[in-house]
Scaffold this motif. Sequence first.
Motif, PDB file in Angstrom:
ATOM      1  N   PRO A  75       0.806  -1.226   0.000  1.00  0.00           N
ATOM      2  CA  PRO A  75       0.000   0.000   0.000  1.00  0.00           C
ATOM      3  C   PRO A  75       0.844   1.283   0.000  1.00  0.00           C
ATOM      4  N   GLU A  76       1.986   1.272   0.722  1.00  0.00           N
ATOM      5  CA  GLU A  76       2.838   2.469   0.775  1.00  0.00           C
ATOM      6  C   GLU A  76       3.391   2.790  -0.616  1.00  0.00           C
ATOM      7  N   GLN A  77       3.824   1.731  -1.308  1.00  0.00           N
ATOM      8  CA  GLN A  77       4.365   1.926  -2.655  1.00  0.00           C
ATOM      9  C   GLN A  77       3.279   2.442  -3.596  1.00  0.00           C
ATOM     10  N   ARG A  78       2.093   1.866  -3.475  1.00  0.00           N
ATOM     11  CA  ARG A  78       0.985   2.258  -4.333  1.00  0.00           C
ATOM     12  C   ARG A  78       0.637   3.733  -4.113  1.00  0.00           C
ATOM     13  N   LYS A  79       0.624   4.147  -2.822  1.00  0.00           N
ATOM     14  CA  LYS A  79       0.294   5.524  -2.485  1.00  0.00           C
ATOM     15  C   LYS A  79       1.346   6.480  -3.038  1.00  0.00           C
ATOM     16  N   ALA A  80       2.624   6.104  -2.885  1.00  0.00           N
ATOM     17  CA  ALA A  80       3.717   6.944  -3.392  1.00  0.00           C
ATOM     18  C   ALA A  80       3.614   7.082  -4.916  1.00  0.00           C
ATOM     19  N   GLN A  81       3.290   5.992  -5.588  1.00  0.00           N
ATOM     20  CA  GLN A  81       3.161   6.018  -7.044  1.00  0.00           C
ATOM     21  C   GLN A  81       2.006   6.941  -7.467  1.00  0.00           C
ATOM     22  N   GLN A  82       0.899   6.856  -6.750  1.00  0.00           N
ATOM     23  CA  GLN A  82      -0.251   7.705  -7.063  1.00  0.00           C
ATOM     24  C   GLN A  82       0.087   9.178  -6.857  1.00  0.00           C
ATOM     25  N   GLU A  83       0.789   9.475  -5.751  1.00  0.00           N
ATOM     26  CA  GLU A  83       1.162  10.864  -5.483  1.00  0.00           C
ATOM     27  C   GLU A  83       2.080  11.403  -6.571  1.00  0.00           C
ATOM     28  N   ALA A  84       3.003  10.574  -7.056  1.00  0.00           N
ATOM     29  CA  ALA A  84       3.913  10.993  -8.126  1.00  0.00           C
ATOM     30  C   ALA A  84       3.114  11.292  -9.402  1.00  0.00           C
ATOM     31  N   GLN A  85       2.146  10.446  -9.714  1.00  0.00           N
ATOM     32  CA  GLN A  85       1.321  10.670 -10.900  1.00  0.00           C
ATOM     33  C   GLN A  85       0.504  11.956 -10.773  1.00  0.00           C
ATOM     34  N   VAL A  86      -0.015  12.204  -9.581  1.00  0.00           N
ATOM     35  CA  VAL A  86      -0.806  13.417  -9.346  1.00  0.00           C
ATOM     36  C   VAL A  86       0.083  14.654  -9.523  1.00  0.00           C
ATOM     37  N   ARG A  87       1.311  14.592  -8.974  1.00  0.00           N
ATOM     38  CA  ARG A  87       2.252  15.703  -9.109  1.00  0.00           C
ATOM     39  C   ARG A  87       2.543  16.005 -10.578  1.00  0.00           C
ATOM     40  N   GLU A  88       2.788  14.943 -11.356  1.00  0.00           N
ATOM     41  CA  GLU A  88       3.070  15.118 -12.788  1.00  0.00           C
ATOM     42  C   GLU A  88       1.895  15.779 -13.508  1.00  0.00           C
ATOM     43  N   LEU A  89       0.676  15.315 -13.198  1.00  0.00           N
ATOM     44  CA  LEU A  89      -0.509  15.899 -13.821  1.00  0.00           C
ATOM     45  C   LEU A  89      -0.651  17.374 -13.467  1.00  0.00           C
ATOM     46  N   LYS A  90      -0.418  17.711 -12.194  1.00  0.00           N
ATOM     47  CA  LYS A  90      -0.528  19.105 -11.765  1.00  0.00           C
ATOM     48  C   LYS A  90       0.489  19.977 -12.493  1.00  0.00           C
ATOM     49  N   GLU A  91       1.717  19.473 -12.649  1.00  0.00           N
ATOM     50  CA  GLU A  91       2.745  20.233 -13.356  1.00  0.00           C
ATOM     51  C   GLU A  91       2.338  20.463 -14.815  1.00  0.00           C
ATOM     52  N   LYS A  92       1.799  19.419 -15.455  1.00  0.00           N
ATOM     53  CA  LYS A  92       1.350  19.552 -16.842  1.00  0.00           C
ATOM     54  C   LYS A  92       0.264  20.610 -16.950  1.00  0.00           C
ATOM     55  N   ASN A  93      -0.718  20.542 -16.034  1.00  0.00           N
ATOM     56  CA  ASN A  93      -1.818  21.500 -16.046  1.00  0.00           C
ATOM     57  C   ASN A  93      -1.304  22.918 -15.824  1.00  0.00           C
ATOM     58  N   ARG A  94      -0.353  23.070 -14.932  1.00  0.00           N
ATOM     59  CA  ARG A  94       0.219  24.381 -14.646  1.00  0.00           C
ATOM     60  C   ARG A  94       0.890  24.946 -15.896  1.00  0.00           C
ATOM     61  N   LYS A  95       1.663  24.102 -16.602  1.00  0.00           N
ATOM     62  CA  LYS A  95       2.335  24.536 -17.824  1.00  0.00           C
ATOM     63  C   LYS A  95       1.317  24.958 -18.885  1.00  0.00           C
ATOM     64  N   VAL A  96       0.242  24.164 -19.019  1.00  0.00           N
ATOM     65  CA  VAL A  96      -0.791  24.488 -20.002  1.00  0.00           C
ATOM     66  C   VAL A  96      -1.429  25.834 -19.674  1.00  0.00           C
TER      67      VAL A  96
END
Length: 183
Positions: A117-138
């Motif tokens: 579960p810890e790994q899964r949560k960390a992976q999800q947070e990383a994906q969310v961060r990437e999406l936020k950065e993309k949205n910010r750039k757009v």
Amino acid sequence: YQRRVHGESCWHAYFAEMVIKTEVCFFTELRIYPGHGRRLVRKDGKFLAFIDQKSRALYVQRKKAQKLQWTQAWRRRNKKGKIEALAKKKGKKSTRTFKSIQGITLEDIQKRREMKPEQRKAQQEAQVRELKEKNRKVKDDQKKKVASDKKSKTAAKPAAAASGFVKVPKSRRVVRSAQGARR
């Protein structure tokens, strides 16, 4: 007929050996022994046997056996009796077979299953961060585009003013024409 077993009269042993042909009641599903019961022939030619007049009358009245508590159909429907026999028979547990899904291999699926579960949560947070950065750039790109469009529009406005044409809303035009008519 009596049979002697160890000097005693044992007439029930004789009947225990005898096979009696019985029918099953169409309504109650109870056994009907010879010399008992009522018979009925339906329009389609099916021969129905009933244990007594009560069950025959209920059938003729089109009552459902499943709704009467004293019938076997009701007992079967509400899982009364014979549960122990069914509980003893446990079927094999079916083993699950895993198949790869389009775009994901079987190894990837196994990895995702075994992931903590810890790994899964960390992976999800990383994906969310990437999406936020993309949205910010757009959004930044859109803001820059809007700002450049505004600059080009302000540069175009003086050129329109120089031509001498000014766009006036219709509501003002009507008012001016009415004032001109009064004078």
